[in-house]
Design a protein around this motif. Structure first.
Motif, mmCIF file in Angstrom:
data_model
loop_
_atom_site.group_PDB
_atom_site.id
_atom_site.type_symbol
_atom_site.label_atom_id
_atom_site.label_comp_id
_atom_site.label_asym_id
_atom_site.label_seq_id
_atom_site.Cartn_x
_atom_site.Cartn_y
_atom_site.Cartn_z
ATOM 1 N N ARG A 114 -11.738 3.034 -1.465
ATOM 2 C CA ARG A 114 -11.823 3.359 -2.882
ATOM 3 C C ARG A 114 -11.255 2.262 -3.765
ATOM 4 N NH1 ARG A 114 -11.951 7.108 0.473
ATOM 5 N NH2 ARG A 114 -12.966 9.127 0.103
ATOM 6 N N GLY A 115 -10.819 1.176 -3.154
ATOM 7 C CA GLY A 115 -10.269 0.067 -3.915
ATOM 8 C C GLY A 115 -8.960 0.408 -4.596
ATOM 9 N N LEU A 116 -8.160 1.261 -3.973
ATOM 10 C CA LEU A 116 -6.920 1.740 -4.573
ATOM 11 C C LEU A 116 -5.723 1.382 -3.706
ATOM 12 C CD1 LEU A 116 -8.200 5.317 -5.571
ATOM 13 C CD2 LEU A 116 -8.023 3.306 -7.057
ATOM 14 N N SER A 117 -4.540 1.500 -4.289
ATOM 15 C CA SER A 117 -3.303 1.253 -3.557
ATOM 16 C C SER A 117 -2.420 2.484 -3.617
ATOM 17 C CB SER A 117 -2.566 0.047 -4.142
ATOM 18 O OG SER A 117 -2.297 0.252 -5.529
ATOM 19 N N PHE A 118 -1.492 2.574 -2.655
ATOM 20 C CA PHE A 118 -0.582 3.716 -2.606
ATOM 21 C C PHE A 118 0.214 3.824 -3.905
ATOM 22 C CE2 PHE A 118 -0.094 3.064 2.263
ATOM 23 C CZ PHE A 118 -1.322 3.677 2.461
ATOM 24 N N GLY A 119 0.456 5.046 -4.335
ATOM 25 C CA GLY A 119 1.260 5.280 -5.528
ATOM 26 C C GLY A 119 2.095 6.529 -5.391
ATOM 27 N N PHE A 120 2.526 7.049 -6.525
ATOM 28 C CA PHE A 120 3.454 8.173 -6.478
ATOM 29 C C PHE A 120 2.824 9.412 -5.878
ATOM 30 C CE2 PHE A 120 1.848 11.000 -9.570
ATOM 31 C CZ PHE A 120 2.807 11.829 -10.130
ATOM 32 N N GLU A 153 -0.545 3.349 -11.308
ATOM 33 C CA GLU A 153 -1.101 4.698 -11.196
ATOM 34 C C GLU A 153 -1.953 5.047 -12.416
ATOM 35 O OE1 GLU A 153 2.485 4.841 -8.473
ATOM 36 O OE2 GLU A 153 1.898 3.834 -10.310
ATOM 37 N N LEU A 154 -1.489 4.654 -13.590
ATOM 38 C CA LEU A 154 -2.267 4.903 -14.801
ATOM 39 C C LEU A 154 -3.563 4.085 -14.793
ATOM 40 C CD1 LEU A 154 0.653 4.903 -17.399
ATOM 41 C CD2 LEU A 154 -0.793 6.863 -16.830
ATOM 42 N N ALA A 155 -3.469 2.825 -14.377
ATOM 43 C CA ALA A 155 -4.646 1.962 -14.369
ATOM 44 C C ALA A 155 -5.684 2.429 -13.361
ATOM 45 C CB ALA A 155 -4.231 0.525 -14.063
ATOM 46 N N GLN A 156 -5.222 3.001 -12.256
ATOM 47 C CA GLN A 156 -6.141 3.471 -11.222
ATOM 48 C C GLN A 156 -6.695 4.861 -11.509
ATOM 49 O OE1 GLN A 156 -4.742 1.222 -7.158
ATOM 50 N NE2 GLN A 156 -3.582 3.037 -7.716
ATOM 51 N N GLY A 157 -6.237 5.459 -12.604
ATOM 52 C CA GLY A 157 -6.721 6.787 -12.949
ATOM 53 C C GLY A 157 -6.211 7.886 -12.041
ATOM 54 N N VAL A 158 -5.032 7.676 -11.482
ATOM 55 C CA VAL A 158 -4.449 8.642 -10.550
ATOM 56 C C VAL A 158 -3.644 9.711 -11.274
ATOM 57 C CG1 VAL A 158 -2.744 8.870 -8.682
ATOM 58 C CG2 VAL A 158 -4.412 7.015 -8.635
ATOM 59 N N VAL A 159 -3.038 9.340 -12.400
ATOM 60 C CA VAL A 159 -2.194 10.266 -13.162
ATOM 61 C C VAL A 159 -2.479 10.140 -14.654
ATOM 62 C CG1 VAL A 159 -0.270 10.335 -11.516
ATOM 63 C CG2 VAL A 159 -0.324 8.569 -13.283
ATOM 64 N N VAL A 160 -2.085 11.173 -15.371
ATOM 65 C CA VAL A 160 -2.043 11.136 -16.828
ATOM 66 C C VAL A 160 -0.703 11.715 -17.256
ATOM 67 C CG1 VAL A 160 -4.538 11.304 -17.171
ATOM 68 C CG2 VAL A 160 -3.180 13.389 -16.985
ATOM 69 N N VAL A 161 -0.313 11.410 -18.474
ATOM 70 C CA VAL A 161 0.952 11.919 -19.001
ATOM 71 C C VAL A 161 0.648 13.061 -19.959
ATOM 72 C CG1 VAL A 161 3.090 11.346 -20.194
ATOM 73 C CG2 VAL A 161 1.919 9.603 -18.814
ATOM 74 N N ASP A 162 1.245 14.217 -19.696
ATOM 75 C CA ASP A 162 1.049 15.367 -20.567
ATOM 76 C C ASP A 162 1.815 15.186 -21.876
ATOM 77 O OD1 ASP A 162 -0.563 16.566 -18.704
ATOM 78 O OD2 ASP A 162 0.980 17.890 -17.903
ATOM 79 N N ASP A 163 1.575 16.083 -22.818
ATOM 80 C CA ASP A 163 2.226 15.988 -24.129
ATOM 81 C C ASP A 163 3.746 16.055 -24.024
ATOM 82 O OD1 ASP A 163 -0.244 15.814 -25.324
ATOM 83 O OD2 ASP A 163 -0.357 17.944 -25.848
ATOM 84 N N ASP A 164 4.253 16.749 -23.012
ATOM 85 C CA ASP A 164 5.708 16.858 -22.858
ATOM 86 C C ASP A 164 6.304 15.751 -21.998
ATOM 87 O OD1 ASP A 164 4.740 17.564 -20.400
ATOM 88 O OD2 ASP A 164 5.717 19.521 -20.296
#
Length: 240
Positions: free
Chosen positions: A37-43, A75-86
């Motif tokens: 998937r062209g990705l690297s390990f993250g959180f 992680e953000l660049a790979q689209g793995v996570v997003v930050v919620d409003d809180d």
């Protein structure tokens, strides 16, 4: 409490060996899955037991990453996570796919290891009972765990979870009860993260370890003396 305090120090390296060994055995299959998937390990691969169940609060993530750069840019660049409003960190669909694969890959590798030992060892036959004991420790530890542990527990377990998946998932989360205890111990001693990382062996380091054991111990108080020995011996006997 003295018994539990000594026990917390005894079982720590045993838990680490079982969990880290399973992760290492799964590494090749995880690397292949990510590479496709062209990705690297993250959180998501480090904290799958918690983040599959709920977003991770910012405070908990900051504590869990305190010894490193704490940078979530990849992680953000790979689209793995997003930050919620809180400010909490939540898996995307892609991140969830990765975390689910990680969980099953580690469980699969662990099951292979535990089934490969000498027949005189209990191996896989002991895993359901060990998972139950660790589950009780996790539940009891919620009263004393810090931010990272509370973010990891209760753990995510699919409906079809095998005993091996339950055990490795629960052990992964349990390690954070001690990690929180260690951070609390060196902070209470007035040390910074740089100072604790540079602290040599000696009386001051030992005092931090003793305080870590004291803070980690209450999670195990839910088990009887016999059950604590059963858990220590059972994990210690697992191949890997």
């Amino acid at each position: 409490m003295e018994t539990e305090t000594s026990y917390a120090g005894l079982i720590r390296p045993v838990i680490d060996r079982v969990y880290v060994s399973a992760r290492w055995a799964a590494r090749a299959r995880m690397e292949a899955f990510y590479a496709e998937r062209g990705l690297s390990f993250g959180f998501e691969s480090s904290f799958f037991f918690g983040v599959l169940a709920r977003p991770m609060p910012a405070e908990a993530l900051a504590d869990a990453l305190v010894y490193g750069p704490g940078d979530m840019t990849a992680e953000l660049a790979q689209g793995v996570v997003v930050v919620d409003d809180d400010g909490a960190w939540r898996l995307t669909d892609r991140g969830r796919e990765l975390a689910l694969f990680t969980q099953r890959a580690i469980a699969g590798a662990a099951e292979e290891q535990w089934a490969s030992g000498p027949t005189l060892l209990p191996g896989l036959a002991s895993v359901p009972r060990l998972a139950d004991l660790v589950g009780r420790v996790l539940d009891h530890g919620l009263a004393t765990g810090g931010p990272a542990f509370r973010a990891m527990t209760p753990v995510y377990e699919p409906a079809d979870a095998s005993p091996a998946l339950r055990l490795v998932t629960r052990l992964g989360a349990l390690r954070h009860h001690r990690a929180d205890a260690h951070r609390a111990a060196w902070r209470a001693a007035g040390l910074t993260v740089e100072q604790i990382q540079a602290l040599p062996d000696g009386p001051e380091r030992q005092a931090i370890e003793d305080e870590t054991n004291r803070r980690d111990a209450p999670a195990y108080a839910v088990l009887t003396d016999g059950e604590r020995l059963e858990l220590l011996a059972g994990l210690g006997a697992l191949p890997g």
